[in-house]
Design a protein around this motif. Sequence first.
Motif, PDB file in Angstrom:
ATOM      1  N   THR A 144     -24.709 -65.888 -79.743  1.00  0.00           N
ATOM      2  CA  THR A 144     -24.912 -65.040 -78.568  1.00  0.00           C
ATOM      3  C   THR A 144     -24.607 -63.581 -78.873  1.00  0.00           C
ATOM      4  N   ARG A 145     -23.737 -63.345 -79.870  1.00  0.00           N
ATOM      5  CA  ARG A 145     -23.377 -61.961 -80.207  1.00  0.00           C
ATOM      6  C   ARG A 145     -23.417 -61.777 -81.718  1.00  0.00           C
ATOM      7  N   VAL A 146     -24.027 -60.666 -82.143  1.00  0.00           N
ATOM      8  CA  VAL A 146     -24.191 -60.348 -83.562  1.00  0.00           C
ATOM      9  C   VAL A 146     -23.548 -58.993 -83.837  1.00  0.00           C
ATOM     10  N   LEU A 147     -22.888 -58.881 -84.980  1.00  0.00           N
ATOM     11  CA  LEU A 147     -22.366 -57.594 -85.435  1.00  0.00           C
ATOM     12  C   LEU A 147     -23.116 -57.185 -86.693  1.00  0.00           C
ATOM     13  N   CYS A 148     -23.692 -55.984 -86.690  1.00  0.00           N
ATOM     14  CA  CYS A 148     -24.410 -55.450 -87.850  1.00  0.00           C
ATOM     15  C   CYS A 148     -23.502 -54.476 -88.593  1.00  0.00           C
ATOM     16  N   VAL A 149     -23.335 -54.697 -89.900  1.00  0.00           N
ATOM     17  CA  VAL A 149     -22.432 -53.880 -90.704  1.00  0.00           C
ATOM     18  C   VAL A 149     -23.096 -53.528 -92.030  1.00  0.00           C
ATOM     19  N   VAL A 150     -22.617 -52.455 -92.657  1.00  0.00           N
ATOM     20  CA  VAL A 150     -23.037 -52.159 -94.026  1.00  0.00           C
ATOM     21  C   VAL A 150     -22.265 -53.038 -94.999  1.00  0.00           C
ATOM     22  N   TRP A 199     -29.871 -47.692 -90.886  1.00  0.00           N
ATOM     23  CA  TRP A 199     -30.690 -48.908 -90.836  1.00  0.00           C
ATOM     24  C   TRP A 199     -30.136 -49.926 -89.850  1.00  0.00           C
ATOM     25  N   LEU A 200     -28.830 -49.932 -89.667  1.00  0.00           N
ATOM     26  CA  LEU A 200     -28.236 -50.905 -88.746  1.00  0.00           C
ATOM     27  C   LEU A 200     -28.800 -50.756 -87.338  1.00  0.00           C
ATOM     28  N   ASP A 201     -29.046 -49.515 -86.914  1.00  0.00           N
ATOM     29  CA  ASP A 201     -29.631 -49.307 -85.586  1.00  0.00           C
ATOM     30  C   ASP A 201     -31.005 -49.952 -85.490  1.00  0.00           C
ATOM     31  N   ASP A 202     -31.777 -49.843 -86.564  1.00  0.00           N
ATOM     32  CA  ASP A 202     -33.130 -50.401 -86.559  1.00  0.00           C
ATOM     33  C   ASP A 202     -33.118 -51.923 -86.510  1.00  0.00           C
ATOM     34  N   VAL A 203     -32.301 -52.537 -87.359  1.00  0.00           N
ATOM     35  CA  VAL A 203     -32.289 -54.004 -87.378  1.00  0.00           C
ATOM     36  C   VAL A 203     -31.679 -54.543 -86.085  1.00  0.00           C
ATOM     37  N   ALA A 204     -30.728 -53.816 -85.500  1.00  0.00           N
ATOM     38  CA  ALA A 204     -30.143 -54.253 -84.227  1.00  0.00           C
ATOM     39  C   ALA A 204     -31.175 -54.202 -83.113  1.00  0.00           C
ATOM     40  N   ALA A 205     -31.952 -53.114 -83.057  1.00  0.00           N
ATOM     41  CA  ALA A 205     -32.985 -52.992 -82.023  1.00  0.00           C
ATOM     42  C   ALA A 205     -34.018 -54.108 -82.177  1.00  0.00           C
ATOM     43  N   TRP A 206     -34.371 -54.423 -83.409  1.00  0.00           N
ATOM     44  CA  TRP A 206     -35.355 -55.487 -83.644  1.00  0.00           C
ATOM     45  C   TRP A 206     -34.790 -56.845 -83.218  1.00  0.00           C
ATOM     46  N   LEU A 207     -33.539 -57.129 -83.539  1.00  0.00           N
ATOM     47  CA  LEU A 207     -32.933 -58.399 -83.134  1.00  0.00           C
ATOM     48  C   LEU A 207     -32.920 -58.539 -81.611  1.00  0.00           C
ATOM     49  N   ARG A 208     -32.602 -57.440 -80.915  1.00  0.00           N
ATOM     50  CA  ARG A 208     -32.591 -57.489 -79.437  1.00  0.00           C
ATOM     51  C   ARG A 208     -33.980 -57.759 -78.882  1.00  0.00           C
ATOM     52  N   SER A 209     -35.000 -57.266 -79.578  1.00  0.00           N
ATOM     53  CA  SER A 209     -36.373 -57.473 -79.100  1.00  0.00           C
ATOM     54  C   SER A 209     -36.858 -58.891 -79.352  1.00  0.00           C
ATOM     55  N   GLU A 210     -36.250 -59.573 -80.324  1.00  0.00           N
ATOM     56  CA  GLU A 210     -36.686 -60.913 -80.713  1.00  0.00           C
ATOM     57  C   GLU A 210     -35.903 -62.020 -80.018  1.00  0.00           C
ATOM     58  N   PHE A 211     -34.634 -61.742 -79.689  1.00  0.00           N
ATOM     59  CA  PHE A 211     -33.759 -62.789 -79.174  1.00  0.00           C
ATOM     60  C   PHE A 211     -32.933 -62.267 -77.995  1.00  0.00           C
ATOM     61  N   PRO A 212     -32.486 -63.169 -77.121  1.00  0.00           N
ATOM     62  CA  PRO A 212     -31.604 -62.779 -76.021  1.00  0.00           C
ATOM     63  C   PRO A 212     -30.164 -62.646 -76.519  1.00  0.00           C
ATOM     64  N   LEU A 213     -29.940 -61.665 -77.383  1.00  0.00           N
ATOM     65  CA  LEU A 213     -28.657 -61.508 -78.042  1.00  0.00           C
ATOM     66  C   LEU A 213     -27.974 -60.212 -77.646  1.00  0.00           C
ATOM     67  N   ASP A 214     -26.649 -60.237 -77.676  1.00  0.00           N
ATOM     68  CA  ASP A 214     -25.854 -59.021 -77.594  1.00  0.00           C
ATOM     69  C   ASP A 214     -25.618 -58.582 -79.033  1.00  0.00           C
ATOM     70  N   VAL A 215     -26.227 -57.470 -79.437  1.00  0.00           N
ATOM     71  CA  VAL A 215     -26.132 -57.007 -80.823  1.00  0.00           C
ATOM     72  C   VAL A 215     -25.330 -55.713 -80.864  1.00  0.00           C
ATOM     73  N   VAL A 216     -24.262 -55.723 -81.630  1.00  0.00           N
ATOM     74  CA  VAL A 216     -23.363 -54.579 -81.748  1.00  0.00           C
ATOM     75  C   VAL A 216     -23.500 -53.994 -83.149  1.00  0.00           C
ATOM     76  N   VAL A 217     -23.563 -52.670 -83.235  1.00  0.00           N
ATOM     77  CA  VAL A 217     -23.617 -51.976 -84.519  1.00  0.00           C
ATOM     78  C   VAL A 217     -22.240 -51.417 -84.834  1.00  0.00           C
ATOM     79  N   SER A 218     -21.729 -51.739 -86.001  1.00  0.00           N
ATOM     80  CA  SER A 218     -20.410 -51.253 -86.392  1.00  0.00           C
ATOM     81  C   SER A 218     -20.489 -49.798 -86.831  1.00  0.00           C
ATOM     82  N   ASP A 219     -19.610 -48.975 -86.283  1.00  0.00           N
ATOM     83  CA  ASP A 219     -19.482 -47.590 -86.708  1.00  0.00           C
ATOM     84  C   ASP A 219     -18.216 -47.376 -87.533  1.00  0.00           C
ATOM     85  N   LEU A 220     -17.587 -48.464 -87.969  1.00  0.00           N
ATOM     86  CA  LEU A 220     -16.442 -48.323 -88.856  1.00  0.00           C
ATOM     87  C   LEU A 220     -16.897 -47.744 -90.187  1.00  0.00           C
TER      88      LEU A 220
END
Length: 278
Positions: A40-46, A240-261
Amino acid sequence: MTDCTVREVVDALDARYPRSWAESWDKVGLVLGEFEHAVTRVLCVVDCVPETVDEALSIGADLIVAHHPLLLKPVSSIAPDTFKGRIVHRLIRAGVALYTAHTNADVANPGVSDALAARLGLTALRPLVPAEGAAAGDGRGLGRIGELPGPVTLAELAGLAARNLPRTAAGVRAAGDPEREIRTVAVCGGAGDSFLAGAARAGVDAYLCADLRHHPVSEHLADGGPALLDVAHWASERPWLDDVAAWLRSEFPLDVVVSDLDTDPWTVHSASAKETHP
């Protein structure tokens, strides 16, 4: 919100960034996790490091999508008293899956360097190094070449990069005449000194990447190559994390968070003071 599974998200990521596009030495795809677990929730990180694992657990992520592989080099143990073993054990205990898209995301179109180019406002993009083999065609390749909206000086381009890329202690360094006019720029997310000759052959005015070294830069400039801009490795790939997060949100009913750490290892920068002479 309807749950989807690890397998469904992994299959979609594999379709967008096929594993066959990765370099032969690379380790991409699902690293750990149960295929049938709900996401239900994804974290995108480098980087998958203790700090980003802390973040994933604190927000209740079910899946981490990372750019850099955790297990790129062979290991003989994932015992909990090793750096990587501790990460693996924590993720498994918490039921968090880990997926990596690395050089297969670098070569993709759109991919890592497209997101970097967008931060500089570059248009009319084409690969710096066109892809070969399984990834060949459709504008895929490593790095991107593009055109700025209008001419700027090298010093102005360095300022533009500093303002529009994620902030790090290392900041942005430039090599070349500060007043050189820049119209065309090549970029490469991550370490890019292996493509210095390609940037020179392309005839661009400047080349931006990470992890540039003293001697290759010095020899490149002495040979008349384009001006260079060196940025932190993490900062060059974070867009790139912003791009892959936006794509995941468009494909699935997911809460996708991008890490800014900021996971760049360089944490302190102090400019050299100018010497004064009597």
